[in-house]
Design a protein around this motif. Structure first.
Motif, PDB file in Angstrom:
ATOM      1  N   ASP A 148       2.131  15.952   8.310  1.00 23.42           N
ATOM      2  CA  ASP A 148       3.245  15.601   8.269  1.00 23.42           C
ATOM      3  C   ASP A 148       3.671  15.805   6.271  1.00 23.42           C
ATOM      4  O   ASP A 148       4.817  15.896   6.637  1.00 23.42           O
ATOM      5  CB  ASP A 148       3.705  14.692   8.952  1.00 23.42           C
ATOM      6  N   GLY A 149       2.557  15.653   6.301  1.00 27.60           N
ATOM      7  CA  GLY A 149       2.690  15.956   4.167  1.00 27.60           C
ATOM      8  C   GLY A 149       2.944  14.482   3.817  1.00 27.60           C
ATOM      9  O   GLY A 149       3.284  14.310   2.365  1.00 27.60           O
ATOM     10  N   ARG A 150       2.498  13.102   4.630  1.00 25.58           N
ATOM     11  CA  ARG A 150       2.930  12.155   3.792  1.00 25.58           C
ATOM     12  C   ARG A 150       1.748  12.069   2.966  1.00 25.58           C
ATOM     13  O   ARG A 150       0.338  11.781   3.409  1.00 25.58           O
ATOM     14  CB  ARG A 150       3.210  10.978   4.567  1.00 25.58           C
ATOM     15  N   PRO A 151       1.638  11.624   1.390  1.00 21.31           N
ATOM     16  CA  PRO A 151       0.393  10.933   0.623  1.00 21.31           C
ATOM     17  C   PRO A 151      -0.276   9.923   1.294  1.00 21.31           C
ATOM     18  O   PRO A 151       0.644   8.939   0.952  1.00 21.31           O
ATOM     19  CB  PRO A 151       1.027  11.348  -0.717  1.00 21.31           C
ATOM     20  N   PHE A 152      -0.657   9.602   0.585  1.00 24.65           N
ATOM     21  CA  PHE A 152      -1.968   8.508   0.718  1.00 24.65           C
ATOM     22  C   PHE A 152      -2.878   8.181  -0.620  1.00 24.65           C
ATOM     23  O   PHE A 152      -3.293   9.581  -0.767  1.00 24.65           O
ATOM     24  CB  PHE A 152      -2.216   8.290   2.409  1.00 24.65           C
ATOM     25  N   THR A 153      -3.798   6.834  -0.420  1.00 27.90           N
ATOM     26  CA  THR A 153      -4.162   7.005  -1.686  1.00 27.90           C
ATOM     27  C   THR A 153      -5.635   5.821  -1.403  1.00 27.90           C
ATOM     28  O   THR A 153      -4.705   4.827  -0.501  1.00 27.90           O
ATOM     29  CB  THR A 153      -3.753   7.116  -2.744  1.00 27.90           C
ATOM     30  N   PHE A 154      -6.057   5.596  -1.861  1.00 28.31           N
ATOM     31  CA  PHE A 154      -7.717   4.657  -1.679  1.00 28.31           C
ATOM     32  C   PHE A 154      -8.530   4.616  -2.961  1.00 28.31           C
ATOM     33  O   PHE A 154      -8.449   5.009  -3.260  1.00 28.31           O
ATOM     34  CB  PHE A 154      -8.677   4.891  -0.637  1.00 28.31           C
ATOM     35  N   GLU A 155      -8.722   3.635  -3.117  1.00 27.18           N
ATOM     36  CA  GLU A 155      -9.107   2.994  -3.911  1.00 27.18           C
ATOM     37  C   GLU A 155      -9.904   2.248  -3.980  1.00 27.18           C
ATOM     38  O   GLU A 155      -9.524   0.581  -3.136  1.00 27.18           O
ATOM     39  CB  GLU A 155      -8.659   2.875  -5.784  1.00 27.18           C
ATOM     40  N   ASP A 156     -11.450   1.566  -4.573  1.00 30.55           N
ATOM     41  CA  ASP A 156     -12.392   0.247  -4.010  1.00 30.55           C
ATOM     42  C   ASP A 156     -13.074   0.862  -5.085  1.00 30.55           C
ATOM     43  O   ASP A 156     -14.135   1.564  -5.617  1.00 30.55           O
ATOM     44  CB  ASP A 156     -12.738   0.370  -3.128  1.00 30.55           C
TER      45      ASP A 156
END
Length: 227
Positions: A148-156
């Motif tokens: 549905d277009g919701r943005p997410f990020t992951f950093e590690d």
């Protein structure tokens, strides 16, 4: 009877007050039900959103077949698909010297990950990921979106020492290689300096003599031979 009559008289006298208290109590109960219903609705909405929310992560694992190869794994741990997936991996340490994941197109354009899909890339050879006994460290960053277009990020931060079984890798330095070569050289010298075996060779005459003796033994052992 007199006590019951007194109660009835009290109720008749204070009808307005009792009605007001009952109304207030009803309003309080109605408000509590409304608040509870709203909380349940909000929780249901959050559950629905979480069910449709992908979760893309990066981690390191040992190759299933080749135990000395480290793989970069990018996985969608959720039951929801992820779109617009783009990843990058950078070195935090100065090693390994050969590193092709800094700005690789295949990671930038992952695009789509199915639910529970795992992508594996060979990151490096185990011993090459160490320098002076220190393991390499990488930083992974991933951007992705839900359907549905919701943005997410992951950093590690990914550390080679976190890989199960990394302690079994034998890291050979220049001194180790030189020592092994010296041991091999001494072993070969011991073989070349030893006594050689003498191997007898047969001439044509020797072969004929051997054949004649064989025929004599055969004729002596033939059945029906007279003494």
């Amino acid at each position: 009877m007199q006590q019951a009559a007194s109660v009835m008289q009290f109720l008749n006298t204070n009808t307005g007050a009792i009605t007001g208290l009952a109304t207030v109590a009803l309003l309080l109960v109605t408000g509590w039900y409304a608040w509870t219903t709203r909380a349940l609705l909000k929780e249901a909405q959050q559950t629905r959103l979480m069910a449709s929310e992908p979760r893309v992560v990066a981690y390191l694992r040992v190759h299933e077949i080749h135990g000395n190869i480290v793989q970069l794994c990018i996985a969608n741990l959720s039951a929801a698909a992820a779109t617009g997936v783009s990843a990058s991996v950078d070195k935090v340490t100065d090693w390994p010297t050969k590193f092709d994941f800094g700005d690789i197109k295949i990671l930038r354009d992952l695009s789509f990950l199915r639910p529970h899909e795992v992508l594996r890339f060979d990151l490096g050879y185990g011993p090459n990921l160490f320098h002076d006994g220190q393991p390499a460290v990488f930083k992974a960053a991933i951007k992705y979106e839900s359907l549905d277009g919701r943005p997410f990020t992951f950093e590690d931060t990914l550390q080679v020492e976190s890989v199960a079984g990394f302690g079994n890798w034998r890291v050979y330095g220049i001194d180790d290689v030189a020592r092994r070569l010296e041991e091999i050289s001494k072993t070969l010298s011991a073989f070349s300096g030893g006594r050689r075996l003498n191997v007898d060779s047969f001439s044509a005459a020797d072969w004929k003599e051997e054949e004649r003796a064989h025929k004599e033994r055969r004729s002596q052992n033939a059945p029906g031979q007279r003494e």
